[in-house]
Design an enzyme around this catalytic site. Sequence first.
Site, PDB file in Angstrom:
ATOM      1  CB  SER A   1      26.236  29.646  42.003  1.00 22.31           C
ATOM      2  OG  SER A   1      27.245  30.608  42.245  1.00 22.31           O
TER       3      SER A   1
ATOM      4  CE  LYS B   1      22.393  32.132  49.466  1.00 27.56           C
ATOM      5  NZ  LYS B   1      23.649  32.676  50.017  1.00 27.56           N
TER       6      LYS B   1
ATOM      7  CB  THR C   1      23.928  37.083  47.063  1.00 23.02           C
ATOM      8  OG1 THR C   1      23.484  35.760  46.734  1.00 23.02           O
ATOM      9  CG2 THR C   1      24.848  37.012  48.271  1.00 23.02           C
TER      10      THR C   1
ATOM     11  CE1 TYR D   1      27.434  37.305  45.812  1.00 20.92           C
ATOM     12  CE2 TYR D   1      28.051  35.825  44.012  1.00 20.92           C
ATOM     13  CZ  TYR D   1      27.894  36.074  45.376  1.00 20.92           C
ATOM     14  OH  TYR D   1      28.205  35.092  46.283  1.00 20.92           O
TER      15      TYR D   1
ATOM     16  CG  HIS E   1      27.671  33.877  51.742  1.00 15.12           C
ATOM     17  ND1 HIS E   1      27.016  34.667  50.832  1.00 15.12           N
ATOM     18  CD2 HIS E   1      28.638  33.238  51.020  1.00 15.12           C
ATOM     19  CE1 HIS E   1      27.556  34.529  49.638  1.00 15.12           C
ATOM     20  NE2 HIS E   1      28.555  33.657  49.726  1.00 15.12           N
TER      21      HIS E   1
END
Length: 368
Positions: free
Chosen positions: A118, A239, A168, A142, A263
């Site tokens: 992440s 994603k 994402t 991100y 999510h």
Amino acid sequence: MCVFCRHGRCTEMAMVCLTDFEEYAKEHLPKATWDYYAAGADECCTRDDNLLAYKRIRLRPRMLRDVSVSDTRTTVLGTEISFPVGIAPTAFHCLAWHEGEISTAKATEALNTCYITSSYSTCSVEEIVAAAPNGYRWFQLYVHRNRKVSEQIVHRVEALGYKALVLTVDVPYTGKRRNNIRNQFRLPPHLKVKNFDGVFEENNSPEEYGIPANTLDPSISWKDIYWLQSLTRLPIVIKGILTKEDAELAVEHGVQGIIVSNHGGRQLDGGPATIDALAEIVDMVQGRTEVYLDGGVRTGSDVLKAIAVGAKCVFIGRPVVWGLAYKGEEGVREILQILNDEFRLSMALAGCRNVSEINRNLIQFSKL
């Protein structure tokens, strides 16, 4: 006294399935931490339906298939992994265990599967690579309003040997997670979002999930896929796709993979369970890119059902945190091993000797 203690000392509880780890984590983690991990958006309908949807799918097992030898191996983006379960990107592993993502990386390396790190890790990408140098890793990205921040992390992870970028796309804004608001959840002072340590220090905005609020870019659009491709040679996986229309656009924009994801039910409440959204996306893609899934996977038969619908691999999020809360690296290993064993058994009982034999003939959707 903890529920697993008797006569003043802790007795070892047999951890048989993933819900055993869930119960342990709920009992032992601070309430605000548990609520943070467990949170869904609004009424949590989508979060809960991620799990319930698997129970609406029935298996159609075949008999007398000689399942004396079974093989759970598969590939993702051309790399072989031991079984079709990887680690989804989840934030703040150090909230659950002091070594956090370092332990997750070691466990994933030991089980030879894929770990999606992440952006919001509490260990840096450099620390994670140093801890598990032979692990197979993708990095979840991100896009920030300050594009230089995103560019720098892309170049860092590519240089470190990460094998794909996972963009994402379902967080133009953060979903409303009621318990986090009630608890006024903040990352404790001793923890940091290590990958961005020092990057936002001059920003005086209020904090949201470890970094200043409003740093993510809500203007992100399909044209930014081309921008990302211009930065890196790494494959790009998207994603957060839930419709066939967006799956087709993803293929048209040249991505190498799609993760069907809501999510964990933490963004838009009322959207579909991921296993329910999977079929239309697989049918639209028609093998032009790999399709994966996260959300709601708790048993080996859940994995079997997802592969039967058409996922190449599934990724687990919350169960990893439960494993960390139990015993760090060892707990994550146990979580993965239980899923591997359950998947192998479910495969054999359904009459499948290897992953390539799993297909839609194996399942039927309940009429209830």
